[in-house]
Design an enzyme around this catalytic site. Sequence first.
Site, PDB file in Angstrom:
ATOM      1  N   SER A  77      17.306 -26.659   7.269  1.00 14.50           N
ATOM      2  CA  SER A  77      16.248 -27.075   8.190  1.00 14.50           C
ATOM      3  C   SER A  77      14.877 -26.898   7.528  1.00 14.50           C
ATOM      4  O   SER A  77      14.636 -27.448   6.444  1.00 14.50           O
ATOM      5  CB  SER A  77      16.367 -26.288   9.498  1.00 14.50           C
TER       6      SER A  77
ATOM      7  N   ASP B 189      22.158 -35.712  13.593  1.00 10.15           N
ATOM      8  CA  ASP B 189      21.153 -34.650  13.515  1.00 10.15           C
ATOM      9  C   ASP B 189      19.746 -35.236  13.555  1.00 10.15           C
ATOM     10  O   ASP B 189      19.385 -36.111  12.759  1.00 10.15           O
ATOM     11  CB  ASP B 189      21.367 -33.873  12.219  1.00 10.15           C
TER      12      ASP B 189
END
Length: 717
Positions: free
Chosen positions: A488, A540
């Site tokens: 991330s 995602d």
Amino acid sequence: MRRSPRSLRLRLSADNLVAASGGCWSVLGERRAGSLLSASYGTFAMPGMVLFGRRWAIASDDLVFPGFFELVVRVLWWIGILTLYLMHRGKLDCAGGALLSSYLIVLMILLAVVICTVSAIMCVSMRGTICNPGPRKSMSKLLYIRLALFFPEMVWASLGAAWVADGVQCDRTVVNGIIATVVVSWIIIAATVVSIIIVFDPLGGKMAPYSSAGPSHLDSHDSSQLLNGLKTAATSVWETRIKLLCCCIGKDDHTRVAFSSTAELFSTYFSDTDLVPSDIAAGLALLHQQQDNIRNNQEPAQVVCHAPGSSQEADLDAELENCHHYMQFAAAAYGWPLYIYRNPLTGLCRIGGDCCRSRTTDYDLVGGDQLNCHFGSILHTTGLQYRDFIHVSFHDKVYELPFLVALDHRKESVVVAVRGTMSLQDVLTDLSAESEVLDVECEVQDRLAHKGISQAARYVYRRLINDGILSQAFSIAPEYRLVIVGHSLGGGAAALLATMLRAAYPQVRCYAFSPPRGLWSKGLHEYSQSFIVSLVLGKDVIPRLSVTNLEDLKRRILRVVAHCNKPKYKILLHGLWYELFGGNPNNFPTELDGGDQEVLTQPLLGEQSLLTRWSPAYSFSSDSPLDSSPKYPPLYPPGRIIHLQEEGASGRFGCCSAAHYSAKWSHEAEFSKILIGPKMLTDHMPDILMRALDSVVSDRAACVSCPAQGVSGVDVA
């Protein structure tokens, strides 16, 4: 007065719009063409309601569900009071009983009036569509009546409380019933006050004048000044909100800069539209169905078969195995919270002993609380020994990320793992989305990068170099190579850090797991292909997230909302059902039912009415590119991208059965739009990504031993 080309175009297309029926423009079919032309000069209805001379963060079609809930409560309450009165009417012949009897009778009458008013509000709120509030024009009057009824309710509730407090000597059941009605009255009044506070818009007083101002007026000097003032006020309001939300994270220079950057980002993104939160929810529900409908109507994907020994497949297998290995380090950087989350039954028992020990002299631990708990979870996640760690830092501030440095003897590498988003400080780093020039030694001319992530990577770089951490690691294992990983936010920082270190460590490799798309310029994206691999799972949202993509999402929401021919409450109900249980997206049209589809290719009044300011750079064409702000240019993800996609269906949220995944190399253009779905958030979770990696690596390894089945060499193009 000379009319703009846009106004002339509206006049030429007036007949077509009036002829359209069944969609968001059905109300226009009832108006004269002259009214349509006057609309083009400034009569635009705003979804946000205007009451008491100010705009509120609620629309006139948002009152169906609150109205239904209040109606159920009020009806049950009225039935209860009526039952109490009829069953115990004879027991009111006592001191003060006449007052209580009068209280119940007046309360029933008042409740009956409120029930009728709420029923009318709910019925009116069901009419029209999001951008056709015409059938709901009586809503403001009904709301004024409803709010006025709160005053006699409050007075009567106060009198009831006073009478009960005087110690009325009546049947205890009657007294308890009266107390219950008084309590319910005050609960409903308190809930109403809280609701009013929630939907209060601090900018409502400034935005209300735009309910009667069309986009054609926004070219004037006065309107430009008003809009600039509105944006400045919006930035101030957002900065105040962010400071209140993050009141406990300190007031240093980095934090103040992050506050300002985040506030400016939010004000830039939200200040030019008149959408309330429920409009956005409805738009996302419609986009998901539209997206699935388009996918279902596409031709089957072309299947390209590769021989098991092809270089492309061998490279993919090798990188998947590396990702599978290094993802353990990226997950370990999160410390004990992720470890406990992944092992809810046994995690605490495994690391409990480490939490109580004091081994700070055996290794380098810096910053943060529960350091030994963090270190215990890192040991269990990576499988390394204490002596394999060079440095572990859980120091966490804005633009300063936790990281660890370890010796990985299995892969003969020095691993630097940077933690992803896990605190409010990290969120502020994420949201500092302006671009700045990246100071690196490379031949790329266009070196723009995400400011917050760039600053975080620079902090880790200074620690590694200036504090001699990397020098210490390579003095122990000089033949090892440098590998930088992260998930991330940590994945984006790892990519930037690898680029910064490449001049000193030419063999550096980086594995970025679910990194943000809006990381750096096109030139740096192409430059990083040779030493960075990114891994993305399913839908995602983070690897598709950038300011440019958010603007595109806003444009698509505006368009799908303007084209929808259903009332909002039906959109939300159907959307909830679709998200939970699935269904056929064809059963819920999102385009006009009229036959003249050419109108849909023109800028629509409904879409323009959802804008509080008109920008010539803003295009409603679904295919036209967006002009980017110099402060937020288009940014791209790092390196080559491996995309893991789920095969088949495993339930709407992937929790009903074991999922199987395929892997393929993907181009960055495949992540140029935000996809809506129930897994757009869960696919970003590190534990879900680890399970997907486990599955795909084991499946591909099993297929190597059975090439006759022809599975290992299948890619979807």
